[in-house]
Design a protein around this motif. Structure first.
Motif, PDB file in Angstrom:
ATOM      1  N   UNK A   1       2.999  -9.918  -6.136  1.00 44.65           N
ATOM      2  CA  UNK A   1       2.353  -9.263  -5.005  1.00 44.65           C
ATOM      3  C   UNK A   1       1.108  -8.512  -5.454  1.00 44.65           C
ATOM      4  N   UNK A   2       0.305  -8.085  -4.473  1.00 39.10           N
ATOM      5  CA  UNK A   2      -0.861  -7.249  -4.722  1.00 39.10           C
ATOM      6  C   UNK A   2      -0.549  -5.828  -4.282  1.00 39.10           C
ATOM      7  N   UNK A   3      -1.224  -4.840  -4.850  1.00 37.20           N
ATOM      8  CA  UNK A   3      -0.836  -3.467  -4.535  1.00 37.20           C
ATOM      9  C   UNK A   3      -2.015  -2.502  -4.595  1.00 37.20           C
ATOM     10  N   UNK A   4      -1.804  -1.393  -3.902  1.00 37.96           N
ATOM     11  CA  UNK A   4      -2.801  -0.335  -3.823  1.00 37.96           C
ATOM     12  C   UNK A   4      -2.058   0.989  -3.759  1.00 37.96           C
TER      13      UNK A   4
ATOM     14  N   UNK B   1      -6.526   0.533  -7.398  1.00 35.62           N
ATOM     15  CA  UNK B   1      -6.064  -0.848  -7.438  1.00 35.62           C
ATOM     16  C   UNK B   1      -7.254  -1.790  -7.496  1.00 35.62           C
ATOM     17  N   UNK B   2      -6.994  -3.071  -7.388  1.00 30.88           N
ATOM     18  CA  UNK B   2      -8.081  -4.048  -7.454  1.00 30.88           C
ATOM     19  C   UNK B   2      -8.965  -3.961  -6.208  1.00 30.88           C
TER      20      UNK B   2
ATOM     21  N   UNK C   1      -8.975   1.699 -10.799  1.00 35.56           N
ATOM     22  CA  UNK C   1      -7.807   0.856 -10.994  1.00 35.56           C
ATOM     23  C   UNK C   1      -6.501   1.514 -10.615  1.00 35.56           C
ATOM     24  N   UNK C   2      -5.410   0.886 -11.024  1.00 35.34           N
ATOM     25  CA  UNK C   2      -4.066   1.346 -10.671  1.00 35.34           C
ATOM     26  C   UNK C   2      -3.873   2.821 -11.018  1.00 35.34           C
ATOM     27  N   UNK C   3      -3.422   3.594 -10.044  1.00 39.29           N
ATOM     28  CA  UNK C   3      -3.155   5.020 -10.247  1.00 39.29           C
ATOM     29  C   UNK C   3      -4.347   5.924 -10.032  1.00 39.29           C
ATOM     30  N   UNK C   4      -5.539   5.346  -9.836  1.00 40.10           N
ATOM     31  CA  UNK C   4      -6.738   6.179  -9.694  1.00 40.10           C
ATOM     32  C   UNK C   4      -6.715   6.994  -8.409  1.00 40.10           C
ATOM     33  N   UNK C   5      -6.112   6.451  -7.357  1.00 39.40           N
ATOM     34  CA  UNK C   5      -5.998   7.213  -6.122  1.00 39.40           C
ATOM     35  C   UNK C   5      -5.136   8.451  -6.302  1.00 39.40           C
TER      36      UNK C   5
ATOM     37  N   UNK D   1       0.860  -1.182   0.000  1.00 40.92           N
ATOM     38  CA  UNK D   1       0.000   0.000   0.000  1.00 40.92           C
ATOM     39  C   UNK D   1       0.899   1.235   0.000  1.00 40.92           C
ATOM     40  N   UNK D   2       0.896   1.966  -1.093  1.00 42.09           N
ATOM     41  CA  UNK D   2       1.727   3.165  -1.174  1.00 42.09           C
ATOM     42  C   UNK D   2       0.870   4.393  -0.888  1.00 42.09           C
ATOM     43  N   UNK D   3       1.160   5.061   0.229  1.00 37.20           N
ATOM     44  CA  UNK D   3       0.407   6.247   0.628  1.00 37.20           C
ATOM     45  C   UNK D   3       1.093   7.539   0.219  1.00 37.20           C
ATOM     46  N   UNK D   4       2.204   7.435  -0.489  1.00 38.37           N
ATOM     47  CA  UNK D   4       2.901   8.619  -0.985  1.00 38.37           C
ATOM     48  C   UNK D   4       2.036   9.326  -2.023  1.00 38.37           C
ATOM     49  N   UNK D   5       2.314  10.606  -2.252  1.00 39.34           N
ATOM     50  CA  UNK D   5       1.677  11.322  -3.356  1.00 39.34           C
ATOM     51  C   UNK D   5       2.708  11.435  -4.469  1.00 39.34           C
ATOM     52  N   UNK D   6       2.463  10.719  -5.566  1.00 37.17           N
ATOM     53  CA  UNK D   6       3.435  10.658  -6.656  1.00 37.17           C
ATOM     54  C   UNK D   6       2.713  10.776  -8.001  1.00 37.17           C
ATOM     55  N   UNK D   7       3.497  10.856  -9.046  1.00 37.66           N
ATOM     56  CA  UNK D   7       2.955  10.953 -10.399  1.00 37.66           C
ATOM     57  C   UNK D   7       2.149   9.691 -10.739  1.00 37.66           C
ATOM     58  N   UNK D   8       1.067   9.876 -11.462  1.00 40.53           N
ATOM     59  CA  UNK D   8       0.205   8.748 -11.819  1.00 40.53           C
ATOM     60  C   UNK D   8       0.990   7.690 -12.593  1.00 40.53           C
TER      61      UNK D   8
END
Length: 308
Positions: free
Chosen positions: A114-117, A139-140, A163-167, A92-99
């Motif tokens: 692995x699974x990711x968010x 993510x999923x 999906x991925x990057x939507x956050x 789970x990456x809570x950083x604010x980074x480029x999409x």
């Protein structure tokens, strides 16, 4: 149910978030390159890990809270966290980074089994300490469902955005709104001052009229109307100006890449970049009212000099 969490990045945001997980009964192994940050986390009950990989090796969930995309991708590299973690670990990456960087991190995690968010946050240091953050997740759905109990400990709301990057996409769009609105609110107060209208009078009207917004009613940029706003603490950061400049820079990059005609978003990015590099380096982002006021005074003085 106790979860073993590896928490990588224990600074102003990560430290309190990790401490809240400990208070909720989870086992948290932490690592940070800054010894003072790691020591503070240990005092709150986080177990010291000598390296990020050591923490990840025994964790059910790995949470990262890092300054930029390059740091996330470096730790997700072939010799890093993904290789150290057990198969199927949730990242789970809570950083604010480029999409784009976020999507690359998702792809790397998937390739390693692995699974990711991606789950950037809103709420600043105050929200991290109080456990009232808002998480915007990408993510999923299954990954979000697994992470949600942990997010609920650290925040008051978690939204699965897609999906991925939507956050990350939701975060930069939200903060573009916030940055633009704070500039508008600040300009309005400076204008009101020049017209002889008190800060309180403007607040009383705008907070109950169509000018109402978070930048006004919660983070009011002038002292007085909202006693809990940073303006009443000499603009000591709740959400630091350099972080707003960073987020608006990410938004500006996305705007240009997408060919979006967004004059206010791009201009806000310019103004906050200049403010963060100068007097706002150690101030809350609402301190931009000072820069607007100072520039207005300079302009007025220059105009007076021209006319005389």
């Amino acid at each position: 149910m106790t979860t073993t969490v590896a928490f990588i990045g224990l600074g102003h945001m990560g430290g309190p978030m990790a401490a809240n997980l400990v208070r909720a009964g989870h086992r948290v192994l932490g690592h940070d390159l800054v010894e003072a940050s790691l020591a503070a986390a240990v005092e709150s009950g986080v177990e010291r890990a000598e390296s990020a990989a050591d923490a990840a090796a025994v964790a059910d969930v790995v949470i990262t809270m890092l300054p930029a995309g390059r740091h996330v991708l470096s730790l997700y590299g072939p010799e890093g966290l993904l290789a150290a973690a057990r198969p199927g670990t949730l990242f789970v990456d809570c950083s604010t980074i480029d999409v784009a960087d976020s999507r690359a991190a998702h792809a790397a995690a998937a390739a390693a089994g692995h699974r990711s968010l991606d789950a950037p946050v809103s709420g600043g240091v105050v929200g991290a300490e109080a456990g009232t953050l808002t998480f915007m997740a990408g993510g999923e759905e299954a990954a979000f469902a697994e992470a949600e109990p942990l997010l609920a400990v650290m925040g008051k709301k978690a939204v699965h955005c897609g999906g991925a990057g939507a956050g990350q996409a939701a975060k930069i769009c939200n903060n573009m709104i916030l940055g633009v609105s704070m500039i508008a609110v600040s300009e309005a107060f400076v204008l009101a001052e020049s017209l002889g209208l008190s800060d309180q009078a403007l607040y009383d009207v705008a907070s109950a009229a169509s000018g109402q917004c978070w930048a006004l009613t919660v983070n009011c940029p002038v002292p007085g109307p909202v006693p809990t706003s940073p303006a009443n603490r000499d603009y000591r950061p709740g959400f630091a100006a350099p972080l707003m400049a960073k987020d608006l820079g990410l938004a500006a990059n996305a705007l240009r890449a997408g060919g979006i005609d967004a004059e206010l978003g791009l201009r806000a990015a310019e103004l906050y970049a200049r403010f963060a590099e100068g007097s706002g380096a150690d101030q809350d982002f609402s301190g931009i009212v000072r820069a607007i006021r100072a520039a207005s005074s300079n302009t007025t003085d220059a105009q007076k000099g021209t006319t005389t």
